[in-house]
Design a protein around this motif. Structure first.
Motif, PDB file in Angstrom:
ATOM      1  N   LYS A 107      -5.752 -15.599  -8.022  1.00  0.00           N
ATOM      2  CA  LYS A 107      -6.291 -15.343  -6.679  1.00  0.00           C
ATOM      3  C   LYS A 107      -5.394 -14.360  -5.922  1.00  0.00           C
ATOM      4  O   LYS A 107      -5.887 -13.453  -5.246  1.00  0.00           O
ATOM      5  N   ALA A 108      -4.083 -14.568  -6.037  1.00  0.00           N
ATOM      6  CA  ALA A 108      -3.144 -13.659  -5.373  1.00  0.00           C
ATOM      7  C   ALA A 108      -3.264 -12.251  -5.942  1.00  0.00           C
ATOM      8  O   ALA A 108      -3.133 -11.258  -5.213  1.00  0.00           O
ATOM      9  N   GLY A 109      -3.511 -12.148  -7.256  1.00  0.00           N
ATOM     10  CA  GLY A 109      -3.678 -10.844  -7.886  1.00  0.00           C
ATOM     11  C   GLY A 109      -4.902 -10.110  -7.361  1.00  0.00           C
ATOM     12  O   GLY A 109      -4.859  -8.898  -7.102  1.00  0.00           O
ATOM     13  N   VAL A 110      -6.016 -10.838  -7.193  1.00  0.00           N
ATOM     14  CA  VAL A 110      -7.229 -10.224  -6.650  1.00  0.00           C
ATOM     15  C   VAL A 110      -6.978  -9.729  -5.230  1.00  0.00           C
ATOM     16  O   VAL A 110      -7.355  -8.601  -4.865  1.00  0.00           O
ATOM     17  N   PHE A 111      -6.342 -10.564  -4.414  1.00  0.00           N
ATOM     18  CA  PHE A 111      -6.055 -10.173  -3.027  1.00  0.00           C
ATOM     19  C   PHE A 111      -5.154  -8.947  -2.976  1.00  0.00           C
ATOM     20  O   PHE A 111      -5.409  -8.001  -2.210  1.00  0.00           O
ATOM     21  N   THR A 112      -4.115  -8.931  -3.796  1.00  0.00           N
ATOM     22  CA  THR A 112      -3.185  -7.797  -3.820  1.00  0.00           C
ATOM     23  C   THR A 112      -3.901  -6.523  -4.263  1.00  0.00           C
ATOM     24  O   THR A 112      -3.713  -5.449  -3.682  1.00  0.00           O
ATOM     25  N   GLY A 113      -4.722  -6.635  -5.303  1.00  0.00           N
ATOM     26  CA  GLY A 113      -5.434  -5.466  -5.806  1.00  0.00           C
ATOM     27  C   GLY A 113      -6.406  -4.886  -4.804  1.00  0.00           C
ATOM     28  O   GLY A 113      -6.472  -3.665  -4.609  1.00  0.00           O
ATOM     29  N   VAL A 114      -7.181  -5.745  -4.152  1.00  0.00           N
ATOM     30  CA  VAL A 114      -8.153  -5.273  -3.163  1.00  0.00           C
ATOM     31  C   VAL A 114      -7.439  -4.652  -1.966  1.00  0.00           C
ATOM     32  O   VAL A 114      -7.840  -3.597  -1.455  1.00  0.00           O
ATOM     33  N   SER A 115      -6.361  -5.298  -1.520  1.00  0.00           N
ATOM     34  CA  SER A 115      -5.599  -4.759  -0.385  1.00  0.00           C
ATOM     35  C   SER A 115      -5.021  -3.383  -0.719  1.00  0.00           C
ATOM     36  O   SER A 115      -5.065  -2.453   0.103  1.00  0.00           O
ATOM     37  N   SER A 116      -4.496  -3.253  -1.933  1.00  0.00           N
ATOM     38  CA  SER A 116      -3.934  -1.965  -2.351  1.00  0.00           C
ATOM     39  C   SER A 116      -5.003  -0.893  -2.400  1.00  0.00           C
ATOM     40  O   SER A 116      -4.773   0.268  -2.011  1.00  0.00           O
ATOM     41  N   ALA A 117      -6.198  -1.263  -2.871  1.00  0.00           N
ATOM     42  CA  ALA A 117      -7.293  -0.296  -2.954  1.00  0.00           C
ATOM     43  C   ALA A 117      -7.684   0.204  -1.570  1.00  0.00           C
ATOM     44  O   ALA A 117      -7.915   1.409  -1.368  1.00  0.00           O
ATOM     45  N   VAL A 118      -7.756  -0.703  -0.614  1.00  0.00           N
ATOM     46  CA  VAL A 118      -8.139  -0.317   0.753  1.00  0.00           C
ATOM     47  C   VAL A 118      -7.100   0.616   1.366  1.00  0.00           C
ATOM     48  O   VAL A 118      -7.429   1.645   1.957  1.00  0.00           O
ATOM     49  N   VAL A 119      -5.820   0.272   1.206  1.00  0.00           N
ATOM     50  CA  VAL A 119      -4.751   1.086   1.784  1.00  0.00           C
ATOM     51  C   VAL A 119      -4.719   2.470   1.141  1.00  0.00           C
ATOM     52  O   VAL A 119      -4.608   3.494   1.833  1.00  0.00           O
TER      53      VAL A 119
END
Length: 381
Positions: free
Chosen positions: A253-265
């Protein structure tokens, strides 16, 4: 000083002397890792130093290319840092085994700061250009490695009393799988760079900017992978499978959140970030065309790295190696085909496919209910 004070001082000194001084641990595996890393690093350094020209020709940068001579000079000098790089990676792995992430962080910080300090001095003040960049990088790598070894020496005896105590058998068994896995990754990534180099200097420059940003941001997820690996290994060794399952789901779950956040930034600021690398309008134009590749693939990259950490935590080295070889072969074939038709877009598509297949292989293993993950569906959430 009064007699009472002297007596009190003596008591304090006696207590200090009576305290048990922790002895350094005798860990033959640590010495084995350092010896193997040193040997591999030296071999790698010799191969890169004497074969720099050959490797560049293979990479699609012939002698007539304007990139050839600077690249060869940089690669030959950087080769001298190979032993330091390999040893530092081994020592960082040892500290992970100790569940000590603060010491490697401190050493990496010092090493990187030394590079930041040396790069502008050697490149601009001494006008060494690319030679100065290589020297600064090599010096920082040795600073990092020496610091790590200095701290490790405080905790463990780095050389066992007898050579027969070295645990080469265990390393050859599990390390062989990891070497195969690493070679597959390196060959695929190197092939991608080679295909980009064949598109010309501008395309190569843009590719390197995109690739460095792509990898730098993706590797933020490696912290999750390392944490998950250490926590899972501890619980798995104790047979606490319910705890392993909880950690697995939390890290994913943390990996999904980190990946999506990185994509947005990245999608919001990649264009501005690229200007830190170059002011060339043509290169920046190509970089902007790669924004989708760099940003949209971040969730995939994050999960791919997390799955590696999870598999390492349960010592599933054989699956990691075999799946990576299979994934690397498919991705390399696609890279060769797509880059010849679509150019740089084909290269980026091939790298995105590589990470997607890595992620898919991780999902497949966890969902198969086989191997070391047999317990994953036997406990309620």
């Amino acid at each position: 000083m009064s007699a009472g004070n002297l007596t009190q001082a003596n008591r304090v000194l006696q207590k200090e002397n009576d305290r048990e001084i922790p002895e350094r641990m005798q860990l033959p595996s640590v010495s084995t890792a350092l010896l193997l890393a040193s040997g591999i690093g030296i071999i790698e350094a010799l191969a890169l130093y004497f074969g720099a020209g050959l490797f560049l020709n293979i990479m699609g940068i012939p002698s007539a290319s304007p990139m050839h001579n600077p690249s060869q000079r940089f690669l030959s000098l950087r080769a001298l840092g190979a032993p330091a790089v390999v040893v530092s990676l081994a020592v960082q792995g040892v500290f992970r085994g100790f569940k000590d992430t603060s010491t490697p962080l401190f050493c990496l910080g010092v090493g990187n700061l030394s590079s930041v300090f040396l790069l502008p001095i050697l490149i601009y003040y001494f006008h060494l250009g690319i030679t100065g960049a290589a020297i600064a990088t090599v010096v920082s790598q040795y600073i990092l490695t020496l610091l790590l070894i200095w701290f490790l020496n405080k905790r463990a005896v780095l050389m066992p009393p007898k050579m027969e105590d070295l645990e080469f058998g265990g390393y050859i068994k599990s390390g062989g799988f990891l070497i195969g896995r690493t070679l597959s990754v390196l060959m695929t990534m190197t092939l991608g760079t080679s295909m980009a180099a064949r598109q010309g200097p501008l395309a190569m420059a843009a590719h390197q900017i995109c690739l460095q940003v792509w990898l730098a941001v993706s590797l933020l997820s490696d912290a999750l992978a390392v944490s998950g690996q250490a926590l899972i290994a501890r619980s798995f060794s104790k047979g606490d499978y319910k705890r392993v399952k909880e950690i697995t789901y939390w890290v994913l779950k943390a990996g999904v959140f980190t990946g999506v956040s990185s994509a947005v930034v990245l999608s919001a600021c990649l264009g501005s970030l690229a200007q830190f690398f170059t002011k060339d309008a043509e290169v920046l134009g190509i970089v902007r065309s790669g924004m989708l590749f760099v940003s949209a693939s971040q969730p995939i990259n994050a999960l791919a790295f997390v799955f590696d950490g999870l598999h390492y935590g349960v010592s599933d080295f054989s699956y990691v190696a075999y799946s990576m070889m299979f994934v690397g072969a498919i991705s390399s074939a696609f890279l060769l085909y797509a880059s010849s038709i679509f150019g740089l877009y084909g290269v980026w598509s091939g790298l995105a496919l590589f990470m997607s297949l890595r992620m898919a292989a991780g999902f497949l293993r966890l969902g198969s209910k086989t191997g070391p993950w047999w317990f994953l569906w036997d406990f309620p959430n």
